[in-house]
Motif scaffolding. Structure first.
Motif, PDB file in Angstrom:
ATOM      1  N   GLU A  59       6.010 -24.065   9.576  1.00 30.72           N
ATOM      2  CA  GLU A  59       5.832 -25.321   8.844  1.00 30.72           C
ATOM      3  C   GLU A  59       6.339 -25.205   7.414  1.00 30.72           C
ATOM      4  OE1 GLU A  59       2.021 -27.764   7.053  1.00 30.72           O
ATOM      5  OE2 GLU A  59       1.812 -26.833   9.042  1.00 30.72           O
ATOM      6  N   TRP A  60       5.988 -24.109   6.736  1.00 29.94           N
ATOM      7  CA  TRP A  60       6.390 -23.941   5.339  1.00 29.94           C
ATOM      8  C   TRP A  60       7.888 -23.695   5.222  1.00 29.94           C
ATOM      9  CZ3 TRP A  60       1.847 -19.997   4.615  1.00 29.94           C
ATOM     10  CH2 TRP A  60       0.639 -20.700   4.647  1.00 29.94           C
ATOM     11  N   ALA A  61       8.469 -23.000   6.193  1.00 25.32           N
ATOM     12  CA  ALA A  61       9.914 -22.766   6.182  1.00 25.32           C
ATOM     13  C   ALA A  61      10.671 -24.080   6.359  1.00 25.32           C
ATOM     14  CB  ALA A  61      10.295 -21.774   7.277  1.00 25.32           C
ATOM     15  N   CYS A  62      10.190 -24.933   7.256  1.00 22.97           N
ATOM     16  CA  CYS A  62      10.818 -26.245   7.458  1.00 22.97           C
ATOM     17  C   CYS A  62      10.748 -27.077   6.178  1.00 22.97           C
ATOM     18  CB  CYS A  62      10.130 -26.998   8.594  1.00 22.97           C
ATOM     19  SG  CYS A  62      10.536 -26.391  10.231  1.00 22.97           S
ATOM     20  N   GLU A  63       9.597 -27.063   5.545  1.00 22.13           N
ATOM     21  CA  GLU A  63       9.406 -27.842   4.321  1.00 22.13           C
ATOM     22  C   GLU A  63      10.330 -27.356   3.216  1.00 22.13           C
ATOM     23  OE1 GLU A  63       5.813 -28.534   1.096  1.00 22.13           O
ATOM     24  OE2 GLU A  63       5.305 -28.314   3.227  1.00 22.13           O
ATOM     25  N   LEU A  64      10.458 -26.046   3.061  1.00 25.93           N
ATOM     26  CA  LEU A  64      11.293 -25.493   1.999  1.00 25.93           C
ATOM     27  C   LEU A  64      12.775 -25.722   2.278  1.00 25.93           C
ATOM     28  CD1 LEU A  64      11.319 -23.891  -0.650  1.00 25.93           C
ATOM     29  CD2 LEU A  64      11.324 -21.781   0.698  1.00 25.93           C
ATOM     30  N   SER A  65      13.159 -25.668   3.543  1.00 26.39           N
ATOM     31  CA  SER A  65      14.573 -25.832   3.903  1.00 26.39           C
ATOM     32  C   SER A  65      14.996 -27.291   3.993  1.00 26.39           C
ATOM     33  CB  SER A  65      14.846 -25.157   5.249  1.00 26.39           C
ATOM     34  OG  SER A  65      14.154 -25.831   6.298  1.00 26.39           O
ATOM     35  N   GLY A  66      14.024 -28.194   4.187  1.00 22.93           N
ATOM     36  CA  GLY A  66      14.343 -29.606   4.331  1.00 22.93           C
ATOM     37  C   GLY A  66      14.759 -29.993   5.736  1.00 22.93           C
ATOM     38  N   LEU A  67      14.640 -29.062   6.691  1.00 27.02           N
ATOM     39  CA  LEU A  67      15.005 -29.357   8.075  1.00 27.02           C
ATOM     40  C   LEU A  67      13.850 -30.032   8.806  1.00 27.02           C
ATOM     41  CD1 LEU A  67      16.841 -26.156   9.406  1.00 27.02           C
ATOM     42  CD2 LEU A  67      17.860 -28.300   8.658  1.00 27.02           C
ATOM     43  N   PRO A  68      14.143 -31.011   9.667  1.00 25.50           N
ATOM     44  CA  PRO A  68      13.093 -31.550  10.529  1.00 25.50           C
ATOM     45  C   PRO A  68      12.658 -30.482  11.530  1.00 25.50           C
ATOM     46  CG  PRO A  68      15.224 -32.438  11.159  1.00 25.50           C
ATOM     47  CD  PRO A  68      15.446 -31.685   9.886  1.00 25.50           C
ATOM     48  N   ILE A  86      14.400 -18.195  10.122  1.00 18.94           N
ATOM     49  CA  ILE A  86      13.862 -18.594   8.822  1.00 18.94           C
ATOM     50  C   ILE A  86      14.734 -18.062   7.689  1.00 18.94           C
ATOM     51  CG2 ILE A  86      11.908 -18.291   7.252  1.00 18.94           C
ATOM     52  CD1 ILE A  86      10.095 -18.318   9.735  1.00 18.94           C
ATOM     53  N   ALA A  87      15.182 -16.809   7.809  1.00 18.69           N
ATOM     54  CA  ALA A  87      16.022 -16.220   6.762  1.00 18.69           C
ATOM     55  C   ALA A  87      17.316 -17.002   6.573  1.00 18.69           C
ATOM     56  CB  ALA A  87      16.328 -14.766   7.107  1.00 18.69           C
ATOM     57  N   LEU A  88      17.850 -17.557   7.663  1.00 19.97           N
ATOM     58  CA  LEU A  88      19.142 -18.248   7.607  1.00 19.97           C
ATOM     59  C   LEU A  88      19.035 -19.688   7.108  1.00 19.97           C
ATOM     60  CD1 LEU A  88      20.715 -16.952  10.945  1.00 19.97           C
ATOM     61  CD2 LEU A  88      21.397 -16.330   8.621  1.00 19.97           C
ATOM     62  N   THR A 132      19.297 -12.989   1.970  1.00 15.37           N
ATOM     63  CA  THR A 132      19.117 -13.338   3.383  1.00 15.37           C
ATOM     64  C   THR A 132      18.653 -12.139   4.206  1.00 15.37           C
ATOM     65  OG1 THR A 132      20.821 -15.054   3.235  1.00 15.37           O
ATOM     66  CG2 THR A 132      20.256 -14.260   5.435  1.00 15.37           C
ATOM     67  N   THR A 133      19.298 -10.988   4.024  1.00 18.90           N
ATOM     68  CA  THR A 133      18.908  -9.797   4.786  1.00 18.90           C
ATOM     69  C   THR A 133      17.516  -9.331   4.392  1.00 18.90           C
ATOM     70  OG1 THR A 133      21.226  -9.108   4.940  1.00 18.90           O
ATOM     71  CG2 THR A 133      19.554  -7.444   5.404  1.00 18.90           C
ATOM     72  N   GLU A 134      17.221  -9.364   3.091  1.00 20.15           N
ATOM     73  CA  GLU A 134      15.894  -8.966   2.629  1.00 20.15           C
ATOM     74  C   GLU A 134      14.826  -9.907   3.180  1.00 20.15           C
ATOM     75  OE1 GLU A 134      17.211  -7.008  -1.662  1.00 20.15           O
ATOM     76  OE2 GLU A 134      16.645  -9.121  -1.524  1.00 20.15           O
ATOM     77  N   ARG A 135      15.136 -11.201   3.246  1.00 17.44           N
ATOM     78  CA  ARG A 135      14.192 -12.160   3.831  1.00 17.44           C
ATOM     79  C   ARG A 135      13.933 -11.838   5.298  1.00 17.44           C
ATOM     80  NH1 ARG A 135      17.071 -17.720   1.720  1.00 17.44           N
ATOM     81  NH2 ARG A 135      16.264 -17.728  -0.421  1.00 17.44           N
ATOM     82  N   PHE A 136      14.996 -11.510   6.011  1.00 14.22           N
ATOM     83  CA  PHE A 136      14.851 -11.191   7.432  1.00 14.22           C
ATOM     84  C   PHE A 136      13.898 -10.012   7.619  1.00 14.22           C
ATOM     85  CE2 PHE A 136      17.126  -9.252  11.318  1.00 14.22           C
ATOM     86  CZ  PHE A 136      16.223  -9.843  12.186  1.00 14.22           C
ATOM     87  N   VAL A 137      14.131  -8.935   6.858  1.00 15.06           N
ATOM     88  CA  VAL A 137      13.269  -7.756   6.949  1.00 15.06           C
ATOM     89  C   VAL A 137      11.845  -8.104   6.523  1.00 15.06           C
ATOM     90  CG1 VAL A 137      12.858  -5.447   6.023  1.00 15.06           C
ATOM     91  CG2 VAL A 137      15.182  -6.151   6.627  1.00 15.06           C
TER      92      VAL A 137
END
Length: 368
Positions: A59-68, A86-88, A132-137
């Motif tokens: 939910e928070w990733a969607c909100e931050l990214s602006g994706l439905p 989420i990282a992407l 992006t890579t750091e987020r993934f890890v």
């Protein structure tokens, strides 16, 4: 985190053993001791627990990214990995930090003490400070699903090259219950004067395929051994206490109360490697009988009666407090070099419903 993320990328992008070994060795050479310790823990399946609900993370990733949400789910379906998805999809970082792996693991642990709003705020700030890579890890660590494409054995080899300590010694030091919050790299890995841990098992030696069967000697001197359908385990008696370990490094003493007799029958400083086997009326039982005991928190008298167990011992690993693994290996080598077939001697002990079969000679890949 940058250094650990680089290690992850290098390990993920190659299938070559030497390339993986070089990546691990370079990490151990560059990382601070506390980060080395956490990397060792993660690679030996000691990962931090998940501190945030997966649905909230989505939910928070969607909100931050602006994706439905529906588009996020479609993206997740294509990528096949939640942490990577989420990282992407997250926006570019607003700031860049150079915090250590230890910092971020402590950060993840601290999320458990916050309310929902606090977790959301802290997690959002973390995402916006990582590449992006750091987020993934980071995501994989946070969700308790982090895995690297490298075996613990290869990690131990790299650690041996880094420290100059023999692999078998390091493998033994990494067994048992330990956690980076309660020890140091110096205490766990480097110190020769380690605090005694009576419960510490030995590394489990597993079977492996041979390229050339003749490398272990004349086939006329081989002996076939039955494949027991149970669970690999170690029985340890030290300082009048009994410990039973499974191959998965789980302490399972309470699950097998039948083995309490070993505390009285075996001398202190004894470690046996063998098989936990369902056994009744002098015969092994099907494995599914043993499965009725696996995973149960409490072993009732009814279960003990329905699914009794024996311990089939393969090897003696410790005797009177002394590591005798090399002694066993020497006996096996001597047997392989003898003129006639090596006839293994068995001892049969039975008391209190427990059957113990012991034999020596099968050690370190030697067949006798």
């Amino acid at each position: 985190m940058k250094l650990f993320a680089e290690l992850f990328t290098r390990l993920d992008q190659t299938t070559k053993t030497l390339a993986k070994l070089d990546a691990l060795l370079e990490y151990f050479e560059k990382a601070p001791d506390k980060d080395k310790l956490w990397a060792i823990a993660i690679l030996s399946h000691r990962r931090p627990k998940r501190a945030v609900n997966i649905n909230y993370i989505k939910e928070w990733a969607c909100e931050l990214s602006g994706l439905p949400y529906w588009l996020f789910e479609e993206s997740y379906h294509v990528a096949g990995d939640l942490g990577e998805t989420i990282a992407l999809i997250l926006p570019d970082p607003e700031t860049r930090t150079d915090h250590s792996l230890t910092y971020w693991i402590d950060f993840i642990s601290s999320l458990a003490d916050l309310d929902e709003a606090g977790r959301k705020e802290q997690l959002t700030q973390a995402w916006l400070s990582l590449s992006t890579t750091e987020r993934f890890v980071f995501n994989k660590l946070m969700m308790g699903a982090f895995r690297m494409g490298v075996s613990q054995k290869l990690m131990v080899r790299a650690l041996s090259m880094h420290t100059g300590i023999e692999e078998n010694i390091l493998a033994h030091r990494l067994m048992g219950h330990w956690w980076p919050d309660y020890t140091t790299f110096e205490e766990l890995i480097l110190s020769e004067e380690k605090a005694e841990d009576d419960s510490r098992p030995y590394p489990f030696y597993l079977a492996y395929a041979l390229d050339d069967p003749h490398e272990i000697g004349d086939p006329d001197h081989w002996m076939a051994e039955r494949k027991w359908d149970g669970i690999r385990g170690q029985v340890i008696v030290r300082n009048d206490k009994l410990y039973v370990w499974s191959r998965g490094e789980e302490l399972v003493t309470d699950k097998y109360p039948e083995y309490e007799i070993f505390r009285d029958q075996l001398p202190n400083g004894t470690v046996l490697d063998g098989e936990i086997l369902p056994f009744k009326d002098e015969q092994p039982l099907p494995f599914n009988v043993l499965q009725t005991r696996i995973g149960r928190k409490n072993v009732t008298p009814a279960i003990l009666k329905k699914a009794p167990v024996a311990f089939i011992a393969y090897d003696l690993l410790e005797w009177e407090g002394e590591d005798v693994r090399q002694w066993q290996k020497a006996r096996a080598i001597g047997a392989n070099n003898s003129r006639g077939p090596y006839r293994r001697r068995f001892a049969h002990f039975r008391a209190g419903g427990v059957c113990y079969l012991g034999g020596a000679g099968r050690r370190a890949g030697y067949v006798t």
